[in-house]
Design an enzyme around this catalytic site. Structure first.
Site, PDB file in Angstrom:
ATOM      1  N   SER A   1      11.819  -8.428 -37.535  1.00  0.00           N
ATOM      2  CA  SER A   1      12.733  -7.549 -36.794  1.00  0.00           C
ATOM      3  C   SER A   1      12.150  -6.226 -36.307  1.00  0.00           C
ATOM      4  O   SER A   1      12.806  -5.524 -35.551  1.00  0.00           O
ATOM      5  CB  SER A   1      13.987  -7.271 -37.620  1.00  0.00           C
ATOM      6  OG  SER A   1      14.794  -8.420 -37.651  1.00  0.00           O
TER       7      SER A   1
ATOM      8  N   SER B   1      15.934  -7.709 -35.066  1.00  0.00           N
ATOM      9  CA  SER B   1      17.225  -7.029 -35.057  1.00  0.00           C
ATOM     10  C   SER B   1      17.140  -5.560 -34.665  1.00  0.00           C
ATOM     11  O   SER B   1      18.154  -4.932 -34.384  1.00  0.00           O
ATOM     12  CB  SER B   1      17.872  -7.148 -36.443  1.00  0.00           C
ATOM     13  OG  SER B   1      17.078  -6.488 -37.419  1.00  0.00           O
TER      14      SER B   1
ATOM     15  N   LYS C   1      17.106   3.351 -36.705  1.00  0.00           N
ATOM     16  CA  LYS C   1      17.990   2.180 -36.733  1.00  0.00           C
ATOM     17  C   LYS C   1      19.195   2.465 -37.628  1.00  0.00           C
ATOM     18  O   LYS C   1      19.065   3.097 -38.675  1.00  0.00           O
ATOM     19  CB  LYS C   1      17.182   0.994 -37.270  1.00  0.00           C
ATOM     20  CG  LYS C   1      17.888  -0.346 -37.244  1.00  0.00           C
ATOM     21  CD  LYS C   1      16.941  -1.441 -37.722  1.00  0.00           C
ATOM     22  CE  LYS C   1      17.592  -2.821 -37.688  1.00  0.00           C
ATOM     23  NZ  LYS C   1      16.648  -3.866 -38.124  1.00  0.00           N
TER      24      LYS C   1
END
Length: 473
Positions: A183, A159, A84
């Site tokens: 997330s 997210s 990420k």
């Protein structure tokens, strides 16, 4: 794509590691294969923000040389993975999914990056995310929406949506996400992957851009429970650079996985975790709990009355901390934020110190009730999401004929584990309307081994059957 190349892409990390270790395939061939595939699939998923093909091939060649010389470092040696884009890579662009950090180049690796590098991982790039990790649909204003590989018109969750989508589409063998209100687990549920939020303090957050200091966690998003366990073993451990890091011994999380749940006590909290759940989701979760009972697990109701205040507590804590982090940029560069998260930061400025501190008192009580419940049972099982993921751009969801907001519903069942810091795992449990449904397992602090083993029991049931993402090799 020919069958051999396709089969290689679909391997789990633990399967691929055996082939690399025994020199049946080379890290260079594996890396070339996945990079070629990323070029084809990424325009459809938009899971990657940046692809680092040259450095990946260079690292793959190094791994191959090391392995040929007999210096095999373990499961991740020579395995291509992407992380990420709020996790720092030294001297490499880390955008945090934002315009403000659009050209940010950290000096040093995050601790988790350094640990994976030392384990011999090959990094193929950085993955798309909701801007500053503050959202659950991954509809990014600056880098575009990520498309769910099961249905490209649907959100992948957020997210860490790029991580969930890339793992589901096989454009990375494994990934790391971050989790402040769900997330890691939300995209894992929506994309049919395995996602683990470890115990707070189990994995260092050093070099990971924060959303909310006391709620943030870093953890694996993987193709299988074994892969998540292998990743946890590599990234865990005390780190003096992280003030919230816990000095607790690290287990070999992979060795104890057998899926045996005989005598396991499962807690079910009806009042909060099974309230206002899409009927199709609820049926799948209850069916899996019944399957665990057939394997010898014992189901017991648990009461946690203060959970009725959990959503307010999570929001007061998360919004206040997030707005404190972004306060200066909100004053100086408000128009450089995406409209959706600018609004959230502005709302965060409205919470008072009294609100925040009262939320911490409620948080303490919720923690106390969880500890009481987990002294009576071994794990608590819940749905991960109470809904079926909506289409990209939709802000509301239909739950049994009632329309309500997506964002608050998406974090409703995951948020309590961020407030308490307890480990929580989402594993695929079935299919509803062609989309995967996640089941959440919450455990005692630092008892990830047991949580993963319950996940393994579910995985062995093969709950997705023959269903596969449409965007896959």
């Amino acid at each position: 794509m020919n069958n051999m190349h396709k089969e290689l892409l679909e391997k789990t990390v633990t399967e691929l590691a055996d082939l690399i270790k025994n020199r049946e395939v080379s890290p260079v061939d594996v890396t070339k294969n996945i990079l070629e595939y990323i070029d084809k699939i990424n325009p459809k998923t938009n899971a990657y923000i940046s692809i680092t093909a040259d450095t990946a091939l260079e690292r793959a060649r190094e791994a191959e040389t090391e392995i040929t010389a007999g210096n095999y470092k373990g499961i991740f040696h020579g395995i291509p993975i992407a992380l990420k884009d709020n996790i720092y890579f030294g001297q490499e662009l880390t955008t945090v999914g934002s315009k403000i950090h659009g050209s940010f180049i950290p000096e040093a690796d995050a601790t988790v990056t350094a640990k994976l590098r030392a384990a011999g991982a090959v990094f193929t790039g950085k993955l798309n995310m909701h801007e500053y990790a503050f959202g659950a649909d991954n509809n990014n204003s600056h880098f575009g929406a990520v498309h769910n590989p099961w249905n490209p018109e649907k959100i992948p969750g957020g997210s860490s949506g790029g991580s969930g989508a890339a793992v589901a589409a096989h454009s990375t063998y494994s990934s790391l996400g971050t989790d402040t209100a769900g997330s890691i687990r939300i995209p894992s549920s929506a994309c049919g992957t395995v996602g683990l939020k470890p115990t707070h303090g189990r994995v260092s957050k050093y070099g990971v851009y924060p959303l909310a200091w006391t709620l943030d966690h870093v953890g694996p998003i993987a193709k299988s429970v074994a892969d998540a366990a292998a990743m946890l073993s590599v990234i865990s451990g005390f780190d003096i650079k992280d003030p919230t890091s816990a000095n607790v011994p690290v287990n070999d999380y992979l060795s104890g996985l057998n899926g045996n749940v005989k005598g396991l006590r499962i807690g079910i909290n009806e009042d909060y975790f099974f309230k206002n759940i899409d009927a199709r989701v609820e049926k799948i979760i209850r069916d899996r709990i019944a399957d665990l009972e057939k394997l010898g697990a014992i189901v017991k109701p648990v009461s946690m009355p203060t959970l009725r205040h959990a959503e307010w507590t999570e929001l007061a804590t998360c919004f206040s901390e997030a707005s404190a982090i972004h306060h200066r940029n909100l004053q100086k560069r408000p128009n450089d934020f995406g409209a959706d998260i600018r609004l959230l930061f502005e709302i965060g400025e409205m919470f008072s110190a009294v609100d925040y501190l009262q939320a911490q008192q409620v948080r303490r009580q919720i923690k106390k009730e969880f500890m009481q419940a987990l002294s009576e049972v071994d794990v608590i099982i819940t749905p991960t999401l109470p809904l079926i993921p909506p289409s990209i751009g939709e802000n509301t969801v239909d739950i049994n004929g009632n329309e309500s907001g997506y964002i608050e519903n998406s974090i409703r069942l995951t948020g309590p584990s961020n407030l308490t810091g307890l480990p929580a795992l989402s594993v695929p449990a079935g299919i509803a309307e062609g989309m995967p449904v996640g089941l959440q397992i919450i455990g005692r602090a630092f008892d990830e081994a047991r949580v993963l083993n319950v996940g393994m029991a579910i995985e062995l049931m093969k709950p997705l059957g023959d269903h596969r993402p449409v965007l896959a090799p």
